[in-house]
Design a protein around this motif. Structure first.
Motif, PDB file in Angstrom:
ATOM      1  N   ARG A 107      75.507   3.351  40.181  1.00 58.13           N
ATOM      2  CA  ARG A 107      74.660   3.331  41.371  1.00 58.13           C
ATOM      3  C   ARG A 107      73.316   3.944  41.034  1.00 58.13           C
ATOM      4  O   ARG A 107      73.251   5.054  40.504  1.00 58.13           O
ATOM      5  CB  ARG A 107      75.310   4.147  42.495  1.00 58.13           C
ATOM      6  N   SER A 108      72.216   3.227  41.340  1.00 46.86           N
ATOM      7  CA  SER A 108      70.885   3.816  41.215  1.00 46.86           C
ATOM      8  C   SER A 108      70.465   4.451  42.532  1.00 46.86           C
ATOM      9  O   SER A 108      70.070   5.607  42.588  1.00 46.86           O
ATOM     10  CB  SER A 108      69.859   2.759  40.799  1.00 46.86           C
ATOM     11  N   HIS A 109      70.557   3.663  43.623  1.00 45.80           N
ATOM     12  CA  HIS A 109      70.143   4.189  44.917  1.00 45.80           C
ATOM     13  C   HIS A 109      70.956   3.604  46.062  1.00 45.80           C
ATOM     14  O   HIS A 109      70.652   3.817  47.228  1.00 45.80           O
ATOM     15  CB  HIS A 109      68.647   3.924  45.138  1.00 45.80           C
ATOM     16  N   GLY A 110      71.953   2.777  45.723  1.00 53.28           N
ATOM     17  CA  GLY A 110      72.888   2.305  46.740  1.00 53.28           C
ATOM     18  C   GLY A 110      72.400   1.185  47.619  1.00 53.28           C
ATOM     19  O   GLY A 110      72.878   1.033  48.744  1.00 53.28           O
ATOM     20  N   HIS A 111      71.447   0.363  47.143  1.00 49.50           N
ATOM     21  CA  HIS A 111      70.932  -0.719  47.972  1.00 49.50           C
ATOM     22  C   HIS A 111      71.590  -2.063  47.683  1.00 49.50           C
ATOM     23  O   HIS A 111      71.081  -3.096  48.100  1.00 49.50           O
ATOM     24  CB  HIS A 111      69.410  -0.831  47.828  1.00 49.50           C
ATOM     25  N   SER A 112      72.694  -2.057  46.976  1.00 44.38           N
ATOM     26  CA  SER A 112      73.438  -3.301  46.772  1.00 44.38           C
ATOM     27  C   SER A 112      73.969  -3.777  48.117  1.00 44.38           C
ATOM     28  O   SER A 112      74.724  -3.080  48.789  1.00 44.38           O
ATOM     29  CB  SER A 112      74.602  -3.068  45.806  1.00 44.38           C
ATOM     30  N   TRP A 113      73.578  -4.996  48.533  1.00 42.63           N
ATOM     31  CA  TRP A 113      73.991  -5.499  49.842  1.00 42.63           C
ATOM     32  C   TRP A 113      75.507  -5.627  49.943  1.00 42.63           C
ATOM     33  O   TRP A 113      76.091  -5.340  50.996  1.00 42.63           O
ATOM     34  CB  TRP A 113      73.350  -6.858  50.107  1.00 42.63           C
ATOM     35  N   CYS A 114      76.151  -6.089  48.868  1.00 46.86           N
ATOM     36  CA  CYS A 114      77.604  -6.309  48.928  1.00 46.86           C
ATOM     37  C   CYS A 114      78.385  -5.112  48.413  1.00 46.86           C
ATOM     38  O   CYS A 114      79.616  -5.173  48.314  1.00 46.86           O
ATOM     39  CB  CYS A 114      77.992  -7.578  48.175  1.00 46.86           C
ATOM     40  N   GLY A 115      77.712  -4.023  48.076  1.00 47.19           N
ATOM     41  CA  GLY A 115      78.408  -2.788  47.723  1.00 47.19           C
ATOM     42  C   GLY A 115      78.986  -2.774  46.324  1.00 47.19           C
ATOM     43  O   GLY A 115      80.046  -2.182  46.098  1.00 47.19           O
ATOM     44  N   SER A 116      78.293  -3.357  45.362  1.00 46.95           N
ATOM     45  CA  SER A 116      78.808  -3.391  43.987  1.00 46.95           C
ATOM     46  C   SER A 116      79.148  -2.017  43.405  1.00 46.95           C
ATOM     47  O   SER A 116      80.091  -1.911  42.623  1.00 46.95           O
ATOM     48  CB  SER A 116      77.811  -4.104  43.063  1.00 46.95           C
ATOM     49  N   PRO A 117      78.428  -0.934  43.752  1.00 50.35           N
ATOM     50  CA  PRO A 117      78.801   0.360  43.170  1.00 50.35           C
ATOM     51  C   PRO A 117      80.200   0.836  43.569  1.00 50.35           C
ATOM     52  O   PRO A 117      80.819   1.594  42.820  1.00 50.35           O
ATOM     53  CB  PRO A 117      77.735   1.320  43.711  1.00 50.35           C
ATOM     54  N   LEU A 118      80.678   0.448  44.733  1.00 53.48           N
ATOM     55  CA  LEU A 118      81.982   0.913  45.199  1.00 53.48           C
ATOM     56  C   LEU A 118      83.078  -0.023  44.723  1.00 53.48           C
ATOM     57  O   LEU A 118      83.145  -1.174  45.142  1.00 53.48           O
ATOM     58  CB  LEU A 118      82.001   1.027  46.728  1.00 53.48           C
ATOM     59  N   ARG A 119      83.943   0.481  43.858  1.00 52.75           N
ATOM     60  CA  ARG A 119      85.104  -0.261  43.355  1.00 52.75           C
ATOM     61  C   ARG A 119      86.353   0.567  43.615  1.00 52.75           C
ATOM     62  O   ARG A 119      86.309   1.800  43.675  1.00 52.75           O
ATOM     63  CB  ARG A 119      84.970  -0.535  41.854  1.00 52.75           C
ATOM     64  N   ASP A 120      87.467  -0.105  43.732  1.00 48.25           N
ATOM     65  CA  ASP A 120      88.729   0.609  43.864  1.00 48.25           C
ATOM     66  C   ASP A 120      89.133   1.187  42.516  1.00 48.25           C
ATOM     67  O   ASP A 120      89.203   0.468  41.508  1.00 48.25           O
ATOM     68  CB  ASP A 120      89.831  -0.330  44.367  1.00 48.25           C
ATOM     69  N   GLY A 121      89.391   2.477  42.492  1.00 48.33           N
ATOM     70  CA  GLY A 121      89.766   3.141  41.253  1.00 48.33           C
ATOM     71  C   GLY A 121      88.565   3.339  40.349  1.00 48.33           C
ATOM     72  O   GLY A 121      87.428   2.987  40.658  1.00 48.33           O
ATOM     73  N   GLY A 122      88.818   3.938  39.195  1.00 44.86           N
ATOM     74  CA  GLY A 122      87.764   4.127  38.210  1.00 44.86           C
ATOM     75  C   GLY A 122      86.784   5.226  38.576  1.00 44.86           C
ATOM     76  O   GLY A 122      87.025   6.065  39.445  1.00 44.86           O
ATOM     77  N   MET A 123      85.649   5.197  37.903  1.00 42.59           N
ATOM     78  CA  MET A 123      84.582   6.190  38.072  1.00 42.59           C
ATOM     79  C   MET A 123      83.311   5.515  38.560  1.00 42.59           C
ATOM     80  O   MET A 123      82.952   4.432  38.091  1.00 42.59           O
ATOM     81  CB  MET A 123      84.298   6.897  36.737  1.00 42.59           C
ATOM     82  N   LEU A 124      82.638   6.165  39.478  1.00 44.60           N
ATOM     83  CA  LEU A 124      81.297   5.765  39.876  1.00 44.60           C
ATOM     84  C   LEU A 124      80.324   6.814  39.349  1.00 44.60           C
ATOM     85  O   LEU A 124      80.459   7.998  39.666  1.00 44.60           O
ATOM     86  CB  LEU A 124      81.180   5.656  41.396  1.00 44.60           C
ATOM     87  N   ILE A 125      79.354   6.382  38.538  1.00 42.62           N
ATOM     88  CA  ILE A 125      78.299   7.279  38.083  1.00 42.62           C
ATOM     89  C   ILE A 125      77.087   7.059  38.968  1.00 42.62           C
ATOM     90  O   ILE A 125      76.515   5.969  39.005  1.00 42.62           O
ATOM     91  CB  ILE A 125      77.939   7.033  36.609  1.00 42.62           C
ATOM     92  N   ASP A 126      76.714   8.092  39.690  1.00 38.43           N
ATOM     93  CA  ASP A 126      75.578   8.049  40.605  1.00 38.43           C
ATOM     94  C   ASP A 126      74.343   8.559  39.876  1.00 38.43           C
ATOM     95  O   ASP A 126      74.292   9.712  39.444  1.00 38.43           O
ATOM     96  CB  ASP A 126      75.899   8.923  41.829  1.00 38.43           C
ATOM     97  N   LEU A 127      73.342   7.703  39.729  1.00 36.67           N
ATOM     98  CA  LEU A 127      72.124   8.021  38.991  1.00 36.67           C
ATOM     99  C   LEU A 127      70.973   8.422  39.901  1.00 36.67           C
ATOM    100  O   LEU A 127      69.823   8.511  39.447  1.00 36.67           O
ATOM    101  CB  LEU A 127      71.693   6.808  38.157  1.00 36.67           C
ATOM    102  N   SER A 128      71.245   8.683  41.179  1.00 33.15           N
ATOM    103  CA  SER A 128      70.162   8.828  42.153  1.00 33.15           C
ATOM    104  C   SER A 128      69.254  10.033  41.908  1.00 33.15           C
ATOM    105  O   SER A 128      68.165  10.108  42.481  1.00 33.15           O
ATOM    106  CB  SER A 128      70.732   8.892  43.574  1.00 33.15           C
ATOM    107  N   ALA A 129      69.666  10.976  41.059  1.00 34.32           N
ATOM    108  CA  ALA A 129      68.796  12.118  40.742  1.00 34.32           C
ATOM    109  C   ALA A 129      67.795  11.787  39.650  1.00 34.32           C
ATOM    110  O   ALA A 129      66.868  12.565  39.393  1.00 34.32           O
ATOM    111  CB  ALA A 129      69.642  13.320  40.313  1.00 34.32           C
ATOM    112  N   LEU A 130      67.927  10.628  39.017  1.00 41.09           N
ATOM    113  CA  LEU A 130      67.060  10.262  37.905  1.00 41.09           C
ATOM    114  C   LEU A 130      65.858   9.482  38.435  1.00 41.09           C
ATOM    115  O   LEU A 130      65.850   8.257  38.489  1.00 41.09           O
ATOM    116  CB  LEU A 130      67.826   9.429  36.870  1.00 41.09           C
ATOM    117  N   THR A 131      64.830  10.214  38.848  1.00 36.74           N
ATOM    118  CA  THR A 131      63.672   9.611  39.520  1.00 36.74           C
ATOM    119  C   THR A 131      62.348   9.843  38.792  1.00 36.74           C
ATOM    120  O   THR A 131      61.288   9.535  39.335  1.00 36.74           O
ATOM    121  CB  THR A 131      63.546  10.170  40.948  1.00 36.74           C
ATOM    122  N   ALA A 132      62.378  10.366  37.583  1.00 39.15           N
ATOM    123  CA  ALA A 132      61.144  10.719  36.887  1.00 39.15           C
ATOM    124  C   ALA A 132      60.398   9.475  36.410  1.00 39.15           C
ATOM    125  O   ALA A 132      60.980   8.406  36.207  1.00 39.15           O
ATOM    126  CB  ALA A 132      61.457  11.612  35.687  1.00 39.15           C
TER     127      ALA A 132
END
Length: 454
Positions: free
Chosen positions: A64-89
């Motif tokens: 996930r970069s910022h969560g603007h995927s319309w169909c919600g691709s970052p959210l999957r059942d199981g596994g790991m989600l790496i949230d990159l939203s703090a990487l804004t430089a």
């Protein structure tokens, strides 16, 4: 092993998981898919550590970069989600007209930071959209008629691959990985941590002409506008919209459905901007227009403020796209019938002319490609959870109305949950085969989730 991660690590079942999970998508329509583990990276250093953790626990990774995927691709059942939203430089070099940026930097912020240097970048039309997922998908943004898809301005991408190794890919170094990084979208098989981009001259003048007509006039309006648009230069962005009339078009209640046509010129002077819009100044149908405003000077902030009004926060959304070789004279009347019956007044259909430039060479040598001569994107937008089924059905029915004319989809805004073939049909057969081959080569253990399917 999670102790090696500087950022937050939240496991399903722990206190705080529900709030973290909900924050992963901008869309208020949250798919009921739940990662086992969410890692909120504090810096690029966390990425290799997160991959090692995922591999040690046999967890597949979504991003996930910022969560603007319309169909919600970052959210999957199981596994790991790496949230990159703090990487804004970001870093700008006005001498070389280049910049580097991290994936969660938003387009509106980047454009604003470039302006004092007299530079710009074809960032997305929605200001809050982060550049990471946008660039990985190809990037259809402001003034792309002249500048091409945003990925054409990407010179190199720093990534972390499935083995935890950091590498930089470009046309000269790892060209296959670079090809995939410019268009693979949510199926990209690495973590993009930094983009190196080429910058462009800032248009010092922007002007806009807009007409709006009753939706029943869709056929003559489309004929006039498509003919007029052929005389517009490449630096004029032209688009149709089928929607409920906004308050500045009419004060009537209930507000009528309309077809609007807008040309936005990006130029070097106010006079040039007005000259570029000359083909739209006269309209044989103007006596039927509910609204007509020509040669209105704008700023990029004006453009972003207007787009925010169409896609407001706090709403539920489902979206799909269609490339076609069929003319708008056929597509738009079929879509107008759907818009007339939309269960939500906020739903609309956007049809930009040449959204990735008339010059197809600007899309060469990247996974993203233009798959048709015309392009449409229906958006179902509503706010009542009780209306989820009706609005999702409307979107699917609208797409079925134009499905016979389909030549492809755009991976960034395709409804990947509608049909298992959506992702495949977002690429040419040759490009799809190449993506699958590269996924196997760079991610042989299938560490990264591939495209979302129903």
């Amino acid at each position: 092993m999670s102790a090696a991660i500087e950022g937050e690590v939240v496991r399903r079942g722990e206190a705080g998981y529900a709030g973290t999970w909900s924050a992963m998508l901008w869309n208020e329509l949250k798919p009921q898919r739940f990662p086992d583990l969410i890692v909120r990276a504090a810096s690029e250093r966390d990425i290799p550590a997160a991959i090692r953790l995922a591999r040690s626990e046999d967890l597949r990774i979504a991003l996930r970069s910022h969560g603007h995927s319309w169909c919600g691709s970052p959210l999957r059942d199981g596994g790991m989600l790496i949230d990159l939203s703090a990487l804004t430089a970001h870093e700008i070099d006005p001498i070389t007209r280049t910049a580097t940026l991290q994936p969660a930097l938003c387009g509106r912020e980047f454009v604003a930071a470039l302006a004092p240097h007299g530079l710009t970048f074809p960032a997305g039309h929605c200001g809050p959209v982060a550049l990471g997922g946008y660039l990985l998908s190809g990037g259809l943004g402001w003034n792309s008629g002249a500048l091409g898809p945003a990925a054409a301005s990407v010179r190199a991408v720093e990534v972390v691959t499935a083995d935890g190794a950091a590498r930089t890919c470009s046309k000269e170094e790892d060209p296959d990985l670079f090809w995939a990084a410019r268009g693979a979208g949510p199926g990209f098989f690495a973590v993009a941590t930094r983009f190196h981009v080429t910058l462009h001259d800032l248009p010092t003048a922007v002007a806009e002409t807009t007409y709006a007509f009753p939706l029943g006039d869709v056929e003559p309006v489309t004929r006039w506008a498509t003919a007029a648009a052929k005389r517009l230069p490449a630096n004029v962005e032209a688009s149709f919209m089928l929607a409920t009339a906004s308050p500045d078009i009419t004060a009537a209640t209930p507000r009528p459905k309309v077809i609007s046509f807008t040309g936005t010129a990006f130029a070097r002077s106010p006079d040039e901007a007005v000259r570029c819009l000359e083909p739209l100044r006269s309209c044989s149908l103007s006596e039927h227009a509910l609204f007509r405003r020509t040669d209105v000077h704008k700023s990029f902030e004006d453009l972003y403020s207007a787009s925010s009004g169409f896609w407001p926060r706090g709403h539920r959304n489902v979206v799909d796209t269609l490339w076609s070789d069929t003319g708008y004279e056929t597509l738009l009347p079929a879509l107008a019938a759907s818009v007339a019956d939309a269960p939500s007044e906020q739903s609309l259909v956007l049809a930009p002319l040449w959204p990735a430039s008339q010059d197809r060479t600007l899309s060469h040598d990247m996974a993203f490609s233009v798959l048709g001569e015309t392009y449409v994107a229906p958006f179902a937008i509503w706010d009542d959870p009780a209306a989820d089924t009706a609005n999702t059905r409307w979107l699917r029915d609208t797409m079925r109305a134009v499905e016979p004319y389909r030549t492809g989809h755009y991976i960034a805004e395709a409804d990947l949950t509608a049909d298992p073939s959506r992702a495949r049909r977002s690429y040419t057969p040759q490009d799809w085969a190449r993506l699958r081959s590269l996924k196997t080569a760079y991610d042989p253990d299938n560490v990264f989730h591939t495209y979302l399917t129903p």
